[in-house]
Design an enzyme around this catalytic site. Structure first.
Site, short mmCIF file in Angstrom:
data_model
loop_
_atom_site.label_atom_id
_atom_site.label_comp_id
_atom_site.label_asym_id
_atom_site.label_seq_id
_atom_site.Cartn_x
_atom_site.Cartn_y
_atom_site.Cartn_z
N THR A 46 42.03 67.64 48.05
CA THR A 46 41.27 68.40 47.04
C THR A 46 40.05 67.63 46.59
O THR A 46 40.07 66.39 46.52
CB THR A 46 42.15 68.75 45.82
OG1 THR A 46 41.38 69.53 44.91
CG2 THR A 46 42.69 67.53 45.11
N ASN A 55 38.80 68.79 43.66
CA ASN A 55 38.83 69.23 42.27
C ASN A 55 39.49 68.12 41.42
O ASN A 55 40.67 67.82 41.60
CB ASN A 55 39.61 70.55 42.19
CG ASN A 55 39.69 71.09 40.80
OD1 ASN A 55 39.98 70.37 39.85
ND2 ASN A 55 39.44 72.38 40.66
N GLY A 99 40.41 68.01 38.37
CA GLY A 99 41.51 68.45 37.51
C GLY A 99 42.82 68.52 38.28
O GLY A 99 43.86 68.04 37.83
N LYS A 100 42.75 69.13 39.47
CA LYS A 100 43.97 69.19 40.31
C LYS A 100 44.44 67.80 40.71
O LYS A 100 45.65 67.52 40.70
CB LYS A 100 43.64 69.91 41.63
CG LYS A 100 43.48 71.38 41.55
CD LYS A 100 43.32 71.85 42.99
CE LYS A 100 42.87 73.26 43.09
NZ LYS A 100 42.66 73.67 44.48
N ASP A 152 45.93 75.47 46.95
CA ASP A 152 44.95 76.52 46.73
C ASP A 152 45.49 77.36 45.59
O ASP A 152 46.66 77.76 45.59
CB ASP A 152 44.71 77.38 47.97
CG ASP A 152 43.40 78.14 47.84
OD1 ASP A 152 42.34 77.48 47.82
OD2 ASP A 152 43.41 79.38 47.71
N SER A 153 44.65 77.57 44.60
CA SER A 153 45.15 78.22 43.39
C SER A 153 44.06 79.07 42.77
O SER A 153 42.90 79.02 43.20
CB SER A 153 45.63 77.15 42.40
OG SER A 153 44.67 76.12 42.27
N TYR A 196 40.05 77.59 33.98
CA TYR A 196 40.21 78.68 33.03
C TYR A 196 41.16 78.33 31.87
O TYR A 196 41.48 79.20 31.06
CB TYR A 196 40.74 79.93 33.76
CG TYR A 196 39.77 80.47 34.79
CD1 TYR A 196 38.85 81.47 34.46
CD2 TYR A 196 39.76 80.00 36.10
CE1 TYR A 196 37.95 81.97 35.40
CE2 TYR A 196 38.87 80.48 37.05
CZ TYR A 196 37.97 81.46 36.70
OH TYR A 196 37.09 81.94 37.62
N LYS A 219 51.63 70.60 30.15
CA LYS A 219 51.12 71.47 31.22
C LYS A 219 51.82 71.12 32.54
O LYS A 219 52.21 71.99 33.31
CB LYS A 219 49.59 71.34 31.36
CG LYS A 219 49.06 72.33 32.41
CD LYS A 219 47.56 72.29 32.61
CE LYS A 219 47.21 73.22 33.78
NZ LYS A 219 45.86 73.04 34.29
P1 ITT Z 1 39.70 72.23 46.23
O1 ITT Z 1 39.55 73.42 47.14
O2 ITT Z 1 38.90 71.05 46.65
O3 ITT Z 1 41.14 71.88 45.97
P2 ITT Z 1 38.71 74.10 44.25
O4 ITT Z 1 38.41 73.99 42.78
O5 ITT Z 1 37.65 74.73 45.12
O6 ITT Z 1 39.09 72.63 44.79
P3 ITT Z 1 40.47 76.34 44.72
O7 ITT Z 1 39.61 76.94 45.78
O8 ITT Z 1 41.96 76.30 44.93
O9 ITT Z 1 40.07 74.84 44.43
O10 ITT Z 1 40.13 77.09 43.36
C1 ITT Z 1 40.97 76.94 42.27
C2 ITT Z 1 40.28 77.47 41.02
O11 ITT Z 1 41.24 78.21 40.26
C3 ITT Z 1 39.84 76.30 40.14
O12 ITT Z 1 38.51 75.93 40.41
C4 ITT Z 1 40.04 76.89 38.76
O13 ITT Z 1 38.92 77.64 38.42
C5 ITT Z 1 41.23 77.82 38.92
N1 ITT Z 1 42.48 77.12 38.62
C6 ITT Z 1 43.49 76.80 39.47
N2 ITT Z 1 44.46 76.12 38.83
C7 ITT Z 1 44.05 76.01 37.56
C8 ITT Z 1 44.60 75.38 36.42
O14 ITT Z 1 45.75 74.72 36.46
N3 ITT Z 1 43.92 75.45 35.29
C9 ITT Z 1 42.74 76.08 35.22
N4 ITT Z 1 42.13 76.68 36.24
C10 ITT Z 1 42.79 76.64 37.41
#
Ligand code: ITT
Length: 206
Positions: free
Chosen positions: A7, A9, A11-12, A68-69, A155, A176
């Site tokens: 990832t 991201n 936060g993840k 993926d979320s 979000y 969380k």
């Molecule tokens: P990677 O693909 O690199 O992992 P990304 O942010 O592009 O990063 P995704 O395509 O899976 O990842 O998009 C997930 C989005 O969904 C993320 O950017 C948030 O906007 C939202 N999301 C998922 N989980 C969340 C959480 O626990 N809290 C808040 N928003 C979340």
């Protein structure tokens, strides 16, 4: 066990590293191996998670975990769903995305603001693993009318938990990580990994 987390991201990464820290995993971020982005061309959370996991496993030559979320809003027929990260635009920030969602729901009554986070978490041992471990989980809530709280990411400031009367951004990181979609999917994945003999493809129950 060394494993790469597929990832970009932050936060993840923070949440998954906290969840995996007490276990016997050395969790390495994908950025240590490649800066290359992979196109998320799938039409489901699982497909996109597999694309990301295989890409990271190939770059790192290690087993990979990918998430993926996204958020599914009932009044929007499940949107933004797999497009949650890019809802406002291709380069959207978390703030851009949540403001767009608030605007879309401006005329939606409280009772119709139901939503859920969904997480697909996958584990591949190699880039071409034919038997990936796949887990999915959801976390139910509602879309608030305004942002509250500073924790989490994405979000979370508008993801309202009616039974707690808090947004996800008002939860502590530990709370969380006890209840989120990501935490639930990771618990499932850990159960599958525990049931797997080293060097085989068999999963718990098979
Ligand atoms: P990677 O693909 O690199 O992992 P990304 O942010 O592009 O990063 P995704 O395509 O899976 O990842 O998009 C997930 C989005 O969904 C993320 O950017 C948030 O906007 C939202 N999301 C998922 N989980 C969340 C959480 O626990 N809290 C808040 N928003 C979340």
């Amino acid at each position: 066990m060394r494993v790469v987390l597929a990832t970009n991201n932050a936060g993840k990464l923070r949440e998954l590293q906290a969840l995996l820290a007490p276990l016997a995993f050395e969790v390495l971020p994908k950025s240590q191996f490649t800066q290359e982005e992979v196109a998320e061309t799938g039409t489901s959370f699982v497909e996109n998670a597999l694309i990301k996991a295989r890409h990271a496993a190939r770059a790192a030559k290690l087993p990979a975990i990918a998430d993926d979320s996204g958020i599914e809003v009932d009044a929007l027929y499940g949107a933004p769903g797999i497009y949650s990260a890019r809802y406002a635009s291709a380069q959207a920030s978390d703030a851009d995305n949540l403001h767009k969602l608030l605007a879309e729901l401006a005329n939606t009554a409280d009772a119709l603001r139901t939503a859920r986070y969904r997480c697909a978490l996958v584990y591949v041992r190699t880039a071409d693993d034919a038997a990936p471990l796949i887990c999915e989980a959801t976390w139910e809530g509602q879309i608030a009318r305004a942002s509250r709280g500073t924790g989490g990411f994405g979000y979370d400031p508008i993801f309202w938990l009616p039974e707690r009367r808090l947004t996800a951004a008002e939860l502590s990181a530990d709370d969380k990580n006890r209840i989120s979609h990501r935490a639930q999917a990771l618990q499932q994945l850990l159960a599958l990994l525990r049931g797997q003999s080293p060097g085989t493809h068999s999963q718990a129950g098979y």
